[in-house]
Design an enzyme around this catalytic site. Structure first.
Site, PDB file in Angstrom:
ATOM      1  CB  SER A   1      -0.877   0.026   1.251  1.00  8.54           C
ATOM      2  OG  SER A   1      -2.156  -0.473   0.991  1.00  8.54           O
ATOM      3  N   PRO A   2       0.336   2.329  -0.578  1.00 10.78           N
ATOM      4  CG  PRO A   2      -0.952   3.787  -1.846  1.00 10.78           C
ATOM      5  CD  PRO A   2      -0.894   2.403  -1.345  1.00 10.78           C
TER       6      PRO A   2
ATOM      7  NE  ARG B   1      -5.868   2.791  -0.675  1.00 14.19           N
ATOM      8  CZ  ARG B   1      -4.930   2.352   0.179  1.00 14.19           C
ATOM      9  NH1 ARG B   1      -4.412   3.172   1.077  1.00 14.19           N
ATOM     10  NH2 ARG B   1      -4.504   1.110   0.133  1.00 14.19           N
TER      11      ARG B   1
ATOM     12  CD  GLN C   1      -2.565   6.929  -2.612  1.00 17.93           C
ATOM     13  OE1 GLN C   1      -1.979   7.568  -1.733  1.00 17.93           O
ATOM     14  NE2 GLN C   1      -3.467   5.989  -2.348  1.00 17.93           N
TER      15      GLN C   1
ATOM     16  CB  CYS D   1       2.439   9.364   4.266  1.00 13.03           C
ATOM     17  SG  CYS D   1       1.167   9.904   3.109  1.00 13.03           S
TER      18      CYS D   1
ATOM     19  CE1 TYR E   1      -5.382  13.551   3.695  1.00 11.16           C
ATOM     20  CE2 TYR E   1      -5.283  11.310   2.844  1.00 11.16           C
ATOM     21  CZ  TYR E   1      -4.931  12.242   3.802  1.00 11.16           C
ATOM     22  OH  TYR E   1      -4.165  11.886   4.871  1.00 11.16           O
TER      23      TYR E   1
ATOM     24  NE  ARG F   1      -1.039   1.493  11.449  1.00 11.79           N
ATOM     25  CZ  ARG F   1      -1.964   2.219  10.805  1.00 11.79           C
ATOM     26  NH1 ARG F   1      -2.666   1.651   9.833  1.00 11.79           N
ATOM     27  NH2 ARG F   1      -2.178   3.476  11.105  1.00 11.79           N
TER      28      ARG F   1
ATOM     29  CB  ALA G   1      -0.491  10.235  -0.571  1.00  6.39           C
TER      30      ALA G   1
END
Length: 357
Positions: free
Chosen positions: A22-23, A229, A99, A25, A181, A323, A57
């Site tokens: 997953s993207p 997403r 992303q 940050c 967002y 995670r 992101a």
């Protein structure tokens, strides 16, 4: 063969397995530039056996960033290091994706370990924008409601970012329309109180996402996948719902989107979210079964058995790890061993590969 390790081809791009990173940050950039941290962070997960690695992101403009420390792709100078990262990921057998994101009213904050607070201009902050002049938290600065000219700039910024992503060598783009967002802010009635053709009805509220999608598809090669997403529910009465997500996915499918990455929440601060193992997977399953759209499952997927079950039971086409990948960059190698599936290890690590008896 473990189904988790079955190959998947979307358009002309083939993934060696159904495990995607997953993207996430990293808040480790200066002026949007990727650096050695990103190379090692992302590269280690390619070495670790994932089929798809999606960069975090990435701001399509300076004001699109969550924090001043976010990754960016708003100028050509960003591309050299991004190209280096893509080259390494591909050399290790994975596919590199990115992303593209705009943080909307949740922009202009400090990084989490710096307090995560809204930044005033004197501390490097900037004016945020949103569909409506409503802050995420009442005590934070009020965003400006985007004008039609501002909306046109957002669409253009995403399109230009996609061109840069192509030049950098990425094979997958994911549009970030989740977690409160900007694009999510537009399609959720909790954050969009507009009365023009970008607000009110369902069709108006999804208009910006569709225009961004179409703009990217104009420049993104037909042979390359495009993901979106979404937050499949706001978990809040009067907000975006799972049924809305099914309806949106069916429309996005007609706009040449290939896969919906199904997250949830993030648009209001006090949503009651029933967090638990694989808690978001049912949304991926519902969208997949009701629309025929490929989906990705994400959210507290922490074991090989959970990931295998999601693919075997056809709840999703790809499993996105976040995670758990931070805890174990080599999750795919370890998962294959647990599931009794033999996969190649990097030649440099082959002598350490456990042998099943």
């Amino acid at each position: 063969m473990a189904n988790l390790f079955s190959p998947l081809t979307i358009r002309s791009v083939s993934f060696r397995n159904r495990i995607a990173i997953s993207p996430m940050c990293q808040y480790s950039s200066v002026d949007g530039f990727a650096n050695d941290w990103h190379l090692v962070h992302l590269g280690s997960r390619a070495v670790g056996g994932a089929g798809l690695i999606i960069l975090e992101a990435t701001g399509v403009s300076p004001e699109a960033r969550i924090t001043p420390d976010d990754l960016g792709i708003w100028k050509d100078e960003h591309l050299d290091m991004l190209q280096r990262i893509v080259t390494f990921i591909e050399a290790e057998g994975a596919v590199a994706g990115i992303q593209l994101a705009h943080a909307g009213r949740k922009a202009s904050h400090s990084s989490p370990w710096k307090g995560g607070k809204a930044l005033p201009p004197e501390e490097g902050g900037w004016q945020t924008v949103a569909p409506s002049a409503m802050p995420f938290i009442p005590s934070e600065p009020t965003p400006l409601a985007l004008t039609h000219e501002g909306i046109d700039k957002v669409i253009s910024d995403f399109k230009t970012a996609a061109l840069r992503a192509l030049k950098a060598g990425f094979k997958v783009i994911e549009i970030h329309a989740a977690h409160g967002y900007l694009l999510h802010e537009f399609f959720s009635p909790l954050s969009n109180h507009r009365t023009d053709n970008y607000g009110g009805t369902f069709e108006n509220r999804i208009r910006l996402l569709l225009k961004v999608t179409d703009g990217i598809r104009q420049v993104w090669p037909v042979e390359y996948p495009l993901f979106v997403r979404i937050s499949a529910t706001d978990w809040t009465e009067g907000g975006w719902t799972a049924d809305d997500s099914v309806k949106l996915a069916a429309i996005l499918k007609k706009h040449s989107v290939d896969l919906i990455d199904c997250s949830t929440g993030g648009n209001v601060p006090h949503a009651q979210i029933p967090v638990g193992p694989c808690y978001q997977t049912p949304f991926a399953e519902q969208i997949k079964k009701e629309t025929g759209m490929m989906t990705g499952a994400v959210g507290l997927i922490t074991t090989a058995q959970e990931a295998e079950a999601i693919i075997t039971n056809e709840q999703a086409d790809i499993v996105f790890l976040a995670r758990e990948s931070l805890r174990d960059p080599y999750f795919p190698l370890h998962a294959a061993l647990e599931l009794g599936h033999d996969i190649e290890w990097p030649e440099q690590y082959e002598r350490a590969k456990p042998r099943r008896r």
